[in-house]
Design an enzyme around this catalytic site. Structure first.
Site, PDB file in Angstrom:
ATOM      1  N   ARG A   1       0.806  -1.227   0.000  1.00  0.00           N
ATOM      2  CA  ARG A   1       0.000   0.000   0.000  1.00  0.00           C
ATOM      3  C   ARG A   1       0.833   1.268   0.000  1.00  0.00           C
ATOM      4  NH1 ARG A   1      -2.959  -4.061   2.009  1.00  0.00           N
ATOM      5  NH2 ARG A   1      -0.984  -4.565   2.984  1.00  0.00           N
TER       6      ARG A   1
ATOM      7  N   LYS B   1      25.688  -4.415  -2.074  1.00  0.00           N
ATOM      8  CA  LYS B   1      27.160  -4.409  -2.194  1.00  0.00           C
ATOM      9  C   LYS B   1      27.805  -3.775  -0.974  1.00  0.00           C
ATOM     10  CE  LYS B   1      26.900  -3.489  -7.181  1.00  0.00           C
ATOM     11  NZ  LYS B   1      27.198  -2.445  -8.176  1.00  0.00           N
TER      12      LYS B   1
ATOM     13  N   ARG C   1      11.541   3.726   3.270  1.00  0.00           N
ATOM     14  CA  ARG C   1      11.163   2.745   4.306  1.00  0.00           C
ATOM     15  C   ARG C   1      12.377   1.853   4.553  1.00  0.00           C
ATOM     16  NH1 ARG C   1       5.855  -1.017   4.313  1.00  0.00           N
ATOM     17  NH2 ARG C   1       5.034   0.961   5.126  1.00  0.00           N
TER      18      ARG C   1
ATOM     19  N   HIS D   1       5.537   5.972  11.481  1.00  0.00           N
ATOM     20  CA  HIS D   1       4.987   5.834  10.122  1.00  0.00           C
ATOM     21  C   HIS D   1       4.012   7.003   9.953  1.00  0.00           C
ATOM     22  CE1 HIS D   1       3.567   4.229   6.443  1.00  0.00           C
ATOM     23  NE2 HIS D   1       3.254   2.986   6.801  1.00  0.00           N
TER      24      HIS D   1
HETATM   25  C1  NCD Z   1       2.032  -1.007   8.261  1.00  0.00           C
HETATM   26  C2  NCD Z   1       3.531  -0.847   8.378  1.00  0.00           C
HETATM   27  O1  NCD Z   1       4.260  -1.072   7.400  1.00  0.00           O
HETATM   28  O2  NCD Z   1       3.948  -0.445   9.465  1.00  0.00           O
HETATM   29  N1  NCD Z   1       1.613  -1.252   6.939  1.00  0.00           N
HETATM   30  C3  NCD Z   1       1.269  -0.183   6.158  1.00  0.00           C
HETATM   31  O3  NCD Z   1       2.105   0.626   5.807  1.00  0.00           O
HETATM   32  N2  NCD Z   1      -0.022  -0.034   5.841  1.00  0.00           N
HETATM   33  C4  NCD Z   1       1.450  -1.962   9.230  1.00  0.00           C
HETATM   34  C5  NCD Z   1       1.985  -3.356   9.245  1.00  0.00           C
HETATM   35  O4  NCD Z   1       2.831  -3.738   8.429  1.00  0.00           O
HETATM   36  O5  NCD Z   1       1.541  -4.105  10.123  1.00  0.00           O
END
Ligand code: NCD
Length: 309
Positions: A58, A87, A108, A136
């Site tokens: 997502r 690497k 991320r 997040h």
């Molecule tokens: C979440 C995450 O990556 O922290 N997912 C997301 O981005 N919708 C929640 C999860 O992975 O449990």
């Protein structure tokens, strides 16, 4: 230019009230423009780089959708095994390289603090799409946007956050925003996966009323919204411990019979058993509408940090 021009989006507790309102109102405007069938060109000529060193469906796809809906281009590293990280390149060096190609970076990474490291290394705006068990923030923004749309309110709601509150970065970010809106919070977690004491202390400092309990039934009986989360298997050193804790809490029809009527059910997804499939038919099941709200929120963030709103 807005207050967010050239800013990094790293944590929700660093956003000012003015910035928060601007993001939510800009998202609502973009959503309206999309629904009216408009073609937007705010980000024409700009490039977004999405660097994902952890799995994502997502978050990465909605950032890329958002950028394309705004007429911009996207470059991506979706699998760190295929990038120079494999690497042995440092994250800071990879980021400096990408900043030579892109106008905005979304990152991320499994290490807490990694988005800050990238932001320190480059001059282009950096957006944190999840730094390990840290934060997040863009998920939390789409979550409050969803709560407003689903309940028609946000101030003074009672919200239960349930599941893995220790490693769940979405609830770390979301709780800061809900506390700011004066929501009453219930934290429901199995023993060992409670909300970190440092976060609870910060929330109480800003006046949040927090109830910590292991009783999900009692909490949903009083809540306008329940926000369910997955036990974060990838953060466990001991797989047996994960097996012991998974399935601690499940929302199903039997539980909903004891919930406050009209309760809104949310989840950042992916779900791995915490919400029974039968719940999908319930009108308060908002999690797939919640996913769709990621696009206007991320459009707003991209346009605002680029000064193209
Ligand atoms: C979440 C995450 O990556 O922290 N997912 C997301 O981005 N919708 C929640 C999860 O992975 O449990």
């Amino acid at each position: 230019m807005s207050v967010l021009h050239r800013k990094d989006i790293l944590r929700t507790d660093l956003l000012s009230d003015e910035e928060l309102e601007l993001i939510l109102s800009t998202a609502a405007r973009f959503e309206g423009e999309l629904q009216a069938g408009g073609r937007l060109h705010n980000m024409a000529g700009q490039i977004l780089a999405t660097l994902f060193f952890e799995p994502s469906t997502r978050t990465r796809l909605s950032f890329e959708t958002a950028m394309q809906r705004l007429g911009g281009g996207v470059i991506t590293v979706a699998d760190s095994k295929t990038s120079s990280a494999a690497k042995g390149e440092s994250l800071a060096d990879s980021a400096r390289t990408v900043a030579g190609y892109a106008d905005v970076i979304v990152i991320r990474h499994p290490r807490q603090g990694s988005a800050q490291e990238v932001a320190d290394a480059v001059d282009v705006p950096v957006i944190n799409a999840g730094d390990g068990a840290g934060q997040h923030p863009t998920q939390a923004l789409l979550d409050v946007y969803t709560i407003q749309k689903e309940t028609g309110a946000r101030e003074g709601l009672t919200v239960t956050l349930a599941g893995d509150l220790k490693y769940g970065r979405t609830v770390h970010s979301l709780s800061h925003l809900l506390a700011r809106f004066g929501c009453r919070l219930f934290f429901v977690a199995p023993a060992g996966l409670e909300m970190p004491a440092r976060i609870t202390a910060d929330l109480r400092k800003v006046g949040a009323e927090i109830g910590e309990t292991t009783d999900l039934v009692a909490a949903v009986g009083e809540s306008d919204v329940v926000y369910m989360t997955r036990i974060q298997r990838e953060r466990f050193e001991d797989p047996a411990e994960y097996e012991r804790l998974r399935g601690s809490y499940v929302i199903d029809s039997a539980l909903l019979q004891q919930a406050k009527p009209g309760i809104t059910i949310m989840h950042p997804l992916p779900r791995v058993g915490e919400i029974a499939l039968e719940v999908d038919a319930y009108e308060g099941a908002a999690y797939f509408r919640q996913v769709a709200n990621g696009v206007p929120i991320r459009m707003a963030l991209l346009a605002l940090v680029a000064g193209r709103e």
